[in-house]
Scaffold this active site. Structure first.
Site, short mmCIF file in Angstrom:
data_model
loop_
_atom_site.label_atom_id
_atom_site.label_comp_id
_atom_site.label_asym_id
_atom_site.label_seq_id
_atom_site.Cartn_x
_atom_site.Cartn_y
_atom_site.Cartn_z
CE LYS A 1 -4.01 1.81 2.59
NZ LYS A 1 -4.83 1.60 3.80
CB SER B 1 -8.12 3.03 3.03
OG SER B 1 -7.29 2.48 4.06
CB SER C 1 -8.53 -0.20 5.67
OG SER C 1 -9.39 0.91 5.80
#
Length: 546
Positions: A133, A209, A233
């Site tokens: 990420k 996310s 997330s």
């Protein structure tokens, strides 16, 4: 002011565009049409990967390491295969923010040389490609965290978790997309590199996310990925994309080196953890490899607890939470829970029902604590370049109080949080429940822009209980998952809002994930149980023999 954020966005787009390995790009006229929703089979049809490479991208991290240890695979061919897959995946799903192909291949060659000289693997993650990420720092690379104002920021060193994984032999080959503000969008969209799509149905979100990671796992762009989770997330992207994800108890995994809009916010601790494309076993491999490096000797806020080996056992009680008492799950999720119950009972595992305990109260606590400064930190960062606030960013911000919490209010909420944790744990003990099996989301996934309710995951953040998401093996089927209007009686305005979205055709083909929750700091036991439960539910014979 508008020109500032647009200029910053162009920089982010240029970084991405220039990093894509051009030799593996599929010509546009050879790509599936936009009307094709499920694109998971395209790598085979594309002709870009050999049969051997397709086999590699279908292997788990555990299997890849074993094959490299036997000399059957090289680290270089493994990394190249996943890079090819990732380039194709990005063309179809827009999941990447930056490729690191040259560095990854160079590292793989070093690992191959080490193996050739010594006959040994460098560590338990030798040659395993891992997607990361974007807001997790990688030395020398930009670190924007989804904000235009941070596009020029450069990480001074690798995040501590990446340092640990690199020592174990991991190779980082692609960085992945996240939403504006990093806050509980269960969609993945920002003003820099755009919106990421779900590989099983491109009208759906891959979650957020860590949405880029969800797409990466669902399309098998890596066997392992790294996401973060403060309300779901990691788990929602895994659930939405037919993958596996683990939310550890806070302060188990090192989080230094992450770019965050509210550093020092401790009322709700976000966590960093793994996603996997193939198995719970790989989540355990990740945890074992990371904590073997004793990161608590550097990040002193961590609990100095080495990862323990725990064997799965059927001697446990799994309680099924059919509904959180606030928003009733959609028919596909209810069907998957019933299917899981039947499989577990047939395997001889004790299964009981779980009545949710004060989940609306838990949501009130966590939603009040998400933005103790009334989201002023996030709004200020967005305002610096004048970038537009996206609809789901505003939706998340509206959960904050209209004015910042006072110190006394924050203390009171912290107190309520801790009491709630004790009460929930005591209730599990009194009922003899070891694990709770429940939905990861109200549905299988959300239509892009419609992810508004996430307390099926956030509740475990406020309780700080470890949780694993795994695929049920089922998908949304309009012939099985219809609902008659007469059957639906909303219990609240929120429930009504969510159910107005539901017709099964909108979610057709989406994989249905489930969530297994353990007790505070029982991370190893939770993963061991999830390994057994997921194997039973998926009908894997090795799981049934445990």
């Amino acid at each position: 002011m508008a020109a500032i954020w647009k200029t910053q966005a162009l920089k982010a787009q240029s970084i991405l565009r220039e990093s894509i390995p051009k030799q593996w790009i599929v010509p546009v006229d050879k790509l599936p049409p936009p009307t094709q929703l499920n694109v998971t089979d395209f790598p085979r049809k594309s002709g870009m990967l050999s049969e051997r490479e397709l086999a590699i991208t279908g292997m788990s991290a555990t299997a890849l390491v074993a094959a490299m240890g036997e000399g059957k695979l090289s680290a270089e061919e493994v990394v190249v295969a996943f890079l090819k897959q990732a380039v194709i995946g990005h063309q179809l799903l827009n999941f990447a923010t930056e490729f690191m192909a040259e560095k990854a291949i160079s590292r793989a060659k070093e690992l191959d040389q080490y193996f050739e000289k010594t006959g040994k693997l460098i560590g338990p993650l030798h040659g395993v490609p891992i997607s990361v990420k974007e807001h997790i720092g990688i030395k020398g690379l930009t670190l924007n965290g989804g904000y235009a104002t941070w596009v020029d920021d450069i990480a001074m060193e690798d995040a501590l978790l990446l340092q640990c994984l690199a020592k174990a032999g991991a190779v980082f080959h692609v960085r992945t997309n996240q939403p504006q503000s990093l806050m509980e969008h269960l969609c993945c969209s920002n003003n820099l590199t755009g919106t990421t799509l779900n590989p099983f149905n491109r009208t759906l979100t891959p979650g957020g996310s860590s949405g880029g990671e969800g797409a990466s796992m669902g399309f098998k762009c890596a066997p392992l990925g790294i996401g973060t989770d403060i309300g779901g997330s990691i788990r929602c992207p895994a659930a939405f994309c037919g993958a596996y994800g683990f939310r550890p108890t806070a302060r188990r995994n090192p989080s230094s080196g992450l770019k965050l809009p509210e550093p020092g916010h401790e009322s709700i601790l976000g966590v960093i953890g793994p996603l996997a494309s193939q198995s719970v076993e790989d989540l355990d491999l990740f945890q074992r490899a990371a904590l073997a490096q004793e990161p608590w000797d550097i990040e002193t806020s961590l609990v100095p607890a080495p990862w323990r080996r725990v064997s799965p056992t059927k001697d446990m009680t799994v309680a099924i939470m059919w509904d959180d008492g606030c928003v009733r799950p959609y028919p596909p999720v209810a069907r998957a829970l019933l299917y899981a119950q039947e499989k577990l009972l047939a395997a001889g595992i004790k299964v009981v029902d779980w009545e949710p305990y004060k989940h609306a109260h838990g949501w009130e606590i966590i939603s009040s604590l998400y933005f103790p400064d009334a989201a002023s930190s996030q709004r200020a960062l967005i305002a610096e370049t004048g970038e537009p606030i996206l609809p789901l960013t505003e939706w998340a911000f509206q959960y904050s109080r209209s004015v910042p919490l006072t110190v006394a209010e924050n203390w009171e909420l912290n107190f309520q949080r801790d009491v709630y944790r004790d009460e929930y744990h005591a209730l599990m003990k009194s009922r003899g429940v070891d694990f709770i099996l429940c939905p990861a989301y109200v549905g299988a996934a959300a239509v892009l822009g419609e992810s508004h309710y996430w307390n099926y995951t956030a509740i475990w953040n406020i309780l700080d209980q470890p949780a694993v998401v795994f695929p049920s093996g089922l998908i949304v089927d309009p012939t099985l998952d219809s609902v008659r209007d007469s059957e639906y009686q909303p219990r609240s305005a929120i429930d009504e809002r969510e159910w107005k979205k539901y017709t099964p055709e909108r979610y057709a083909g989406a994989p249905i994930g489930l969530q297994l929750v353990g007790k505070h700091f029982r991370d190893e036991e939770t993963l061991a149980a999830a390994k057994l439960v997921s194997a039973v539910v998926l009908g894997r014979t090795e799981g049934a023999k445990l």
